[in-house]
Design a protein around this motif. Structure first.
Motif, short mmCIF file in Angstrom:
data_model
loop_
_atom_site.label_atom_id
_atom_site.label_comp_id
_atom_site.label_asym_id
_atom_site.label_seq_id
_atom_site.Cartn_x
_atom_site.Cartn_y
_atom_site.Cartn_z
N ALA A 157 -89.99 8.55 -65.69
CA ALA A 157 -88.61 8.35 -65.25
C ALA A 157 -88.59 7.55 -63.95
CB ALA A 157 -87.92 9.70 -65.04
N GLN A 158 -87.51 6.80 -63.74
CA GLN A 158 -87.38 6.04 -62.49
C GLN A 158 -87.19 6.99 -61.32
OE1 GLN A 158 -84.23 3.19 -62.95
NE2 GLN A 158 -85.28 2.06 -64.58
N SER A 159 -87.56 6.54 -60.16
CA SER A 159 -87.46 7.38 -58.97
C SER A 159 -86.01 7.75 -58.69
CB SER A 159 -88.05 6.64 -57.76
OG SER A 159 -87.32 5.43 -57.52
N GLY A 160 -85.83 8.91 -58.07
CA GLY A 160 -84.50 9.39 -57.73
C GLY A 160 -83.96 10.46 -58.65
N TRP A 161 -84.68 10.72 -59.75
CA TRP A 161 -84.17 11.73 -60.69
C TRP A 161 -84.21 13.13 -60.11
CZ3 TRP A 161 -87.37 15.69 -62.13
CH2 TRP A 161 -88.74 15.52 -61.94
N GLU A 162 -85.06 13.35 -59.10
CA GLU A 162 -85.17 14.69 -58.51
C GLU A 162 -83.87 15.17 -57.90
OE1 GLU A 162 -86.99 12.08 -57.75
OE2 GLU A 162 -89.13 12.50 -58.17
N GLU A 163 -82.96 14.24 -57.60
CA GLU A 163 -81.66 14.62 -57.04
C GLU A 163 -80.80 15.35 -58.06
OE1 GLU A 163 -77.78 12.45 -54.92
OE2 GLU A 163 -79.59 11.30 -55.44
N TYR A 164 -81.06 15.14 -59.34
CA TYR A 164 -80.21 15.69 -60.39
C TYR A 164 -80.92 16.70 -61.27
CZ TYR A 164 -77.68 11.47 -59.05
OH TYR A 164 -77.05 10.50 -58.33
N TYR A 165 -82.24 16.64 -61.36
CA TYR A 165 -82.97 17.51 -62.27
C TYR A 165 -84.18 18.13 -61.58
CZ TYR A 165 -80.44 14.63 -65.68
OH TYR A 165 -79.47 13.96 -66.37
N TYR A 166 -84.65 19.24 -62.13
CA TYR A 166 -85.94 19.78 -61.72
C TYR A 166 -86.62 20.32 -62.97
CZ TYR A 166 -83.96 24.51 -62.12
OH TYR A 166 -83.38 25.66 -62.59
N ILE A 167 -87.93 20.34 -62.94
CA ILE A 167 -88.71 20.80 -64.09
C ILE A 167 -89.10 22.26 -63.87
CG2 ILE A 167 -90.82 20.47 -65.42
CD1 ILE A 167 -90.76 17.54 -64.70
N ASP A 168 -88.70 23.10 -64.79
CA ASP A 168 -88.99 24.54 -64.70
C ASP A 168 -89.94 24.88 -65.85
OD1 ASP A 168 -89.02 27.23 -64.22
OD2 ASP A 168 -87.03 27.62 -65.04
N HIS A 169 -91.22 25.02 -65.56
CA HIS A 169 -92.22 25.30 -66.60
C HIS A 169 -92.12 26.76 -67.04
CE1 HIS A 169 -94.22 21.44 -66.31
NE2 HIS A 169 -94.16 21.53 -65.00
N ALA A 170 -92.02 26.98 -68.33
CA ALA A 170 -91.99 28.33 -68.88
C ALA A 170 -92.47 28.27 -70.33
CB ALA A 170 -90.58 28.92 -68.83
N ILE A 171 -93.13 29.32 -70.78
CA ILE A 171 -93.59 29.40 -72.17
C ILE A 171 -92.47 30.04 -72.99
CG2 ILE A 171 -95.33 30.32 -73.74
CD1 ILE A 171 -97.28 30.34 -71.44
N VAL A 172 -91.77 29.21 -73.73
CA VAL A 172 -90.65 29.66 -74.56
C VAL A 172 -90.85 29.14 -75.98
CG1 VAL A 172 -89.01 29.80 -72.64
CG2 VAL A 172 -89.30 27.65 -73.86
#
Length: 245
Positions: A32-47
């Motif tokens: 992804a292009q830089s700056g996405w951290e302002e809108y999203y975060y990655i939450d790792h979970a085993i689902v």
């Protein structure tokens, strides 16, 4: 060739949820292009909803771009549905698929595919393929499977469960109904029926334990059990010819 044509010659597939999956794949694989951290975060979970996150991300690790990796993932899911039906019909027809099995090709482009429920669709495709191999293998081996075959089936069920919980449920439904029909036809009595049921339970036990003890059930923003959509999923399985806008 006709089945794969849309995936080869269209950069972006016309599926309702395709853009969301493609964007998520870009985020997960670092494309992804830089700056996405302002809108999203990655939450790792085993689902039990990780088919695309595992398989498509693996394709990216092998050198494919996210766009190509996702198209390969969708094409593979589509073909798994088709060949699952062919193997199921082969196992039920002395190893020769009837001509009606060809209807699996157009029906593979069904409402869930058009909606873009890719994790569910992939898990159902793998489930039908594994179920077909199971039926075909049992017929070739006189109705019994070796310990290696049963262990391989258990591993496959674990994989399907992590791919998508409802796809796993559809697979278990197919296996359960097939086992029940065998029990009714064989007429081995109560003891034979108990042995047959026990073998089936041992096969599915690892995947059930993995769901109970490995999957993250504390994620408040994730519908682990899908109870609110269970009815619509089951109704959709019985209505592949309904129109969609």
């Amino acid at each position: 060739g006709l089945t794969l044509w849309p995936f080869i010659f269209n950069e972006f597939l016309g599926l309702a949820d395709y853009a969301n999956h493609l964007a998520r794949l870009h985020l997960l694989t670092g494309h992804a292009q830089s700056g996405w951290e302002e809108y999203y975060y990655i939450d790792h979970a085993i689902v039990p909803n990780l088919a695309l996150d595992i398989i498509a991300a693996l394709f990216v690790e092998c050198g494919l771009s996210p766009g190509v990796a996702l198209r390969v993932f969708v094409a593979l899911a589509n073909l798994l549905v088709v060949f699952g039906v062919i193997y199921i019909s082969s196992g039920a027809n002395d190893g020769r698929p009837p001509w009606l099995a060809l209807w699996a090709f157009p029906i593979a482009f069904n409402r869930y595919f058009i909606w873009g429920f890719l994790n569910y669709y992939f898990a159902v495709g793998v489930g039908l393929f594994v179920f077909g191999l199971w039926v075909y293998g049992k017929r070739r081996r006189g109705g019994t499977l070796s310990f290696v075959d049963q262990a391989s089936l258990s591993v496959a069920l674990v994989f399907i469960m992590f791919g998508h919980l409802m796809g796993y449920a559809v697979t278990l439904l197919c296996m359960g109904l097939h086992t029940l029909s065998e029990m009714l036809r064989a007429q081995h009595g109560l003891r034979g029926a108990i042995r047959c049921a026990a073998r089936g339970l041992l096969v599915i036990l690892p995947s059930v334990l993995a769901y109970v003890f490995v999957c993250d059930h504390s994620a408040s923003d994730y519908p682990i059990v899908y109870l609110d959509t269970l009815y619509s999923k089951l109704a959709g399985l019985a209505s592949p010819f309904f129109a969609y806008d």
